[in-house]
Design a protein around this motif. Structure first.
Motif, PDB file in Angstrom:
ATOM      1  N   SER A 268      -4.437   8.037  -0.677  1.00  0.00           N
ATOM      2  CA  SER A 268      -5.531   7.102  -0.947  1.00  0.00           C
ATOM      3  C   SER A 268      -6.878   7.779  -0.807  1.00  0.00           C
ATOM      4  O   SER A 268      -7.806   7.534  -1.575  1.00  0.00           O
ATOM      5  CB  SER A 268      -5.439   5.906  -0.003  1.00  0.00           C
ATOM      6  OG  SER A 268      -4.191   5.265  -0.134  1.00  0.00           O
TER       7      SER A 268
ATOM      8  N   LYS B 254       1.774   6.567  -7.011  1.00  0.00           N
ATOM      9  CA  LYS B 254       0.646   7.389  -7.460  1.00  0.00           C
ATOM     10  C   LYS B 254       0.963   8.870  -7.274  1.00  0.00           C
ATOM     11  O   LYS B 254       0.728   9.693  -8.166  1.00  0.00           O
ATOM     12  CB  LYS B 254      -0.620   7.024  -6.692  1.00  0.00           C
ATOM     13  CG  LYS B 254      -1.819   7.929  -7.015  1.00  0.00           C
ATOM     14  CD  LYS B 254      -3.046   7.481  -6.278  1.00  0.00           C
ATOM     15  CE  LYS B 254      -4.175   8.505  -6.485  1.00  0.00           C
ATOM     16  NZ  LYS B 254      -4.464   8.735  -7.915  1.00  0.00           N
TER      17      LYS B 254
ATOM     18  N   ALA C 141       0.940   3.971  -3.075  1.00  0.00           N
ATOM     19  CA  ALA C 141       0.607   5.372  -2.821  1.00  0.00           C
ATOM     20  C   ALA C 141       1.749   6.288  -3.261  1.00  0.00           C
ATOM     21  O   ALA C 141       1.512   7.358  -3.846  1.00  0.00           O
ATOM     22  CB  ALA C 141       0.318   5.568  -1.334  1.00  0.00           C
TER      23      ALA C 141
ATOM     24  N   ALA D  21       0.822  -1.206   0.000  1.00  0.00           N
ATOM     25  CA  ALA D  21       0.000   0.000   0.000  1.00  0.00           C
ATOM     26  C   ALA D  21       0.859   1.261   0.000  1.00  0.00           C
ATOM     27  O   ALA D  21       0.569   2.231  -0.716  1.00  0.00           O
ATOM     28  CB  ALA D  21      -0.930   0.000   1.210  1.00  0.00           C
TER      29      ALA D  21
END
Length: 841
Positions: free
Chosen positions: A826, A798, A795, A791
């Motif tokens: 997120s 992104k 992130a 995760a």
């Protein structure tokens, strides 16, 4: 007698004093920030609240950091040992042990210690010589408890390492044939091998009373194996043998030939078993070397001589960059890694240059990795060893002003009136080494291997150390003064490129893997001294034959080039002055690693089944520092680990450009891409894993393959994943997949059904319309290998539009509050996805 005014100042600090209990850890024998000891010029100051010690240079830092004012100052000096005490230290070791009464006395003390103590109140510059009965009881109790308490380093050390032999399961119920008057003579001259008549290396079978010769060693010495042949000839029913000549009232060498033991063992009923054959264990004396002594002699004559360059004139080196690390008992693997690491300027800038700030911001120095790392770095790179004064000169003048105070000792006598104690020091050459016990304990904490005193693999320790360092640096970059810099591990990371060609279709596949060590095998057959080696082995074999035949000498013509036709005289007792080992050039090791390898059971995506393939490896990208490992251990066909006795000649400069990988070429035909899960190495995102499982949902795991893998000890869910990932081609292929994916986050999780994976895929598709393309799985994997979660990696990518370098910087710059930063990224995507979905409806 201490004045009431001064006692009043001391009483004000009484509430900060703590008395250590039995299970508390007292760090009293070494400074937390340096390698100063009570024997250093200015001794140590022990905090009466934290029970941690600090050298004079750092005690003010600790006082400001902790608010503590009361310390015990320990200042010791050395008194030379007597001639009798020195002679005892120089005795030849009799046990395979480091330390102890009969083991290797490594760097044994040459002095006894004269100790001086005083209570110090830093703020008021007060010093009270100890013992002092006028002090408050809580302070007297605390000082007494600290001085009597075992130090933390002593608790962590392995005081004596010795080979641990298990109790043989055949010992307690050992069958012994009736002696029928047969006894073993007590006179060693009457012992002989029942089969060959040899007189040395004799073993008594405790069940049958038969004496046989021991097994032959790798170099031809030892024996002829008669004792083992007797064990086999009697149906392999009587496995326990004892080495004659090693029997003493304290024990003897006992070996078990049982296939499930096949090693040195303990026999708790040895005295009883020997008595059956007329041997009084309490009256026996040792007449031959034990197995441990034989190994010690081999280590002394060969291993240590090679390490220390025995027989050569060496120039002692000291000062910055020339500080040694003391062997703490099988700690050479750690010492060699640390010495190599601290040659790197990047590490010195990160830890040594920032040492003062690291110390000032340490919450718990004993358990703070940056503190202990900087401590070792300062010692090695700046030559700060904390060594005792090298001459008889008095210690350095104290920087802290003192008032000499008279006090009563335990007998009530007044001492020290109007004087300051300055002990004299006996002359001794300054030692040029440090003892990294605190570092070893911290890095090895919780690790089954590195928290022990056993020998370990240097490569495994290097990689473990990098993991510990990376975890610490993720949260400490501000303290290190480099908040925007990547972790230290990055200077060692590189990618290996495997080029695999299917021999049936001629199509190619390129695979890359991230690593930090290049491991190479050593081709012994490439040795450059084969003639010398064969000649040495021939001489050793002839010596072994002479011993077995109870002969003395063998004479033959010397045909070597330098012999001038002279005869060669070989005796049974006098071995060569130096063992001859194979010498392999480093270039041969490189050539072997880079050479072509044939894979017999390669699953080719081009033809859809197993076939043969050719593989060779290259380095895709070179790191700033390339760590190499020479594999000296190998596994025989009988699955027994053995060590290569070989020397590798490494040049000072090596050109490795020819090992650089070039990747796929325009004219090459590549194999189809394999299923996504077959390239996962522990770092695919949950979204990519779900998509891969959906692609494979139509393939059901073969129950037979799953059953066989479960029987090998793997989990059922992991076995099912392996069967599906390899398209049920067979157990061997599935097992290879398991070995490469055991560390995957979802390895032991149940596989999703088609109905379970469809919904997430549809949902993610809706979100991806506005949130952008999914992160590249290989990029995610590289970030995960740095210690981040899926995760967090997703992130970061992104937030940085897929850039690996920027994503890594983003993760480290948000290390102090990473979870919140990930949640923010997120959370920003969620409303966009929701809005996109509403707009479509």
């Amino acid at each position: 007698m201490v004045s009431e005014e001064l006692m009043g100042s001391v009483r004000k600090q009484m509430s900060t004093v703590r008395v250590p209990a039995h299970y508390d850890r007292v760090y009293k024998d070494e400074c937390q920030f340096s390698f100063d000891t009570p024997l250093s010029a200015n001794g140590l100051y022990i905090n009466l609240n934290s029970w941690q010690a600090f050298g004079q240079e750092y005690v003010e830092i600790d006082s400001k950091r902790s608010g503590q004012q009361l310390y015990v100052h320990e200042l010791w000096h050395k008194v030379p040992l007597s001639a009798e005490e020195r002679q005892k230290q120089e005795q030849t070791p009799e046990k395979l042990a480091i330390g102890g009464d009969s083991g290797f006395q490594v760097d044994g003390p040459a002095h006894s210690i004269d100790k001086h103590s005083e209570l110090v109140l830093l703020g008021d510059n007060i010093r009270v010589p100890l013992p002092c009965l006028d002090l408050p009881e809580v302070i007297i109790n605390a000082v007494d408890a600290i001085q009597k308490h075992d130090s933390a380093s002593k608790q962590d050390k392995v005081q004596v390492w010795e080979e641990q032999r298990p109790v043989s399961k055949n010992a307690l119920g050992l069958h012994q044939e009736a002696s029928t008057g047969k006894t073993i003579p007590s006179d060693p001259s009457q012992w002989a091998c029942a089969e060959t008549g040899v007189k040395e290396n004799l073993w008594l079978n405790l069940s049958t009373g038969t004496i046989g010769s021991g097994r032959q060693n790798w170099d031809g010495t030892g024996g002829n194996g008669a004792a083992l042949r007797h064990f086999e000839a009697t149906g392999s029913k009587y496995p326990l043998v004892v080495k004659l000549g090693t029997i003493t009232p304290h024990g003897a060498d006992v070996f078990s030939y049982a296939p499930d033991e096949n090693d040195m063992v303990e026999d708790p009923k040895l005295a009883e078993h020997l008595s059956h054959w007329g041997i009084n264990m309490m009256a026996m004396q040792k007449t031959e070397k034990t197995m441990a002594e034989a190994e010690i002699e081999a280590n002394k004559d060969f291993e240590w001589s090679h390490i220390t360059e025995s027989g050569k004139q060496l120039m002692p080196m000291s000062g910055p960059g020339y500080v040694g690390l003391k062997n703490l008992g099988n700690s050479c693997y750690m010492n060699s890694i640390l010495q190599a690491l601290w040659t790197l300027p990047q590490l010195q800038r990160r830890y040594v240059d920032a040492a003062k700030h690291i110390y000032e911001t340490a919450q718990d120095p004993a358990n703070d990795f940056p503190t202990q790392m900087a401590k070792v770095g300062v010692a090695l790179s700046k030559g700060r060893t904390g060594a005792p004064p090298p001459s008889t000169a008095a210690p350095m003048e104290e920087d802290i002003p003192t008032r000499a105070i008279a006090s009563k000792d335990a007998a009530g006598q007044v001492s020290g009136a109007g004087t300051t104690v300055k002990p004299s020091y006996s002359g001794e050459e300054e030692h040029n080494w440090v003892e990294p016990q605190a570092f070893r304990s911290l890095v090895g904490k919780g690790h089954a291997d590195f928290s022990s005193g056993h020998q370990q693999d240097a490569r495994e320790y290097f990689q473990h150390l990098l993991e510990v360092m990376t975890r610490a640096e993720r949260t400490s970059m501000q303290r290190l003064g480099q908040p925007d810099q990547p972790p230290t591990v990055d200077v060692f990371r590189f990618e290996l490129e495997d080029r695999i060609q299917c021999m049936e279709s001629s199509r190619l596949s390129y695979k890359r893997s991230l690593t930090n060590v290049l491991a190479m095998d050593i081709p012994v057959d490439a040795a450059t001294n084969k003639d010398e080696l064969e000649d040495f082995q021939e001489r050793e074999a002839k010596r072994a034959k002479l011993k077995s035949e109870n002969a003395h000498a063998y004479i033959q013509e010397d045909t070597s080039a330098s012999s001038s036709g002279q005869a060669k005289h070989i005796t049974a007792d006098n071995a060569d002055s130096e063992t001859v080992l194979p010498r392999v050039p480093f270039s041969a090791c490189l050539a072997k690693w880079a050479g072509e390898e044939v894979m017999a059971d390669y699953f080719s995506a081009a033809v859809g089944h197993k076939t043969q393939a050719k593989r060779f490896s290259r380095i895709a990208n070179f790191p700033p520092y390339l760590m190499l490992q020479m594999n000296r251990y190998f596994v025989t066909e009988q699955w027994v680990a053995k060590k290569l006795e070989v020397l590798v000649d490494v040049p000072e400069q090596v050109d490795l450009e020819w090992l650089r990988g070039s990747g796929p070429q325009p004219h090459e035909q590549l194999q189809p891409e394999e299923p996504a899960t077959s390239s996962q190495a522990g770092g695919l995102s949950a979204l990519a894993a779900a998509a891969a499982e959906q692609q494979q949902a139509s393939v059901q795991p073969d129950p037979e393959i799953v059953s066989q893998l479960v029987g090998m000890g793997f989990s059922e869910n992991g076995s099912k994943r392996a069967a599906v990932a390899t398209q049920n081609v067979g157990t061997e292929g599935a097992m290879e997949w398991v070995l490469g994916h055991m560390e995957d986050a979802n390895f032991n999780e149940p596989m999703s059904q088609p109905s379970e994976t469809a919904a997430p895929s549809q949902t993610s598709a809706a979100g991806s319309a506005s949130a952008g393309p999914a992160a590249d799985p290989e990029t995610v994997m590289m970030l995960v290998s740095m210690g981040f979660t899926d995760a967090q990696a997703a992130a970061a990518l992104k937030a940085c539009h897929g850039s690996l370098e920027r994503a890594a910087d983003w993760l480290f710059s948000h290390a102090d509050d990473l979870d919140s930063a990930v949640a923010a990224v997120s959370g920003a995507a969620a409303p966009e996805a929701a809005a996109s979905t509403q707009g479509e409806s």
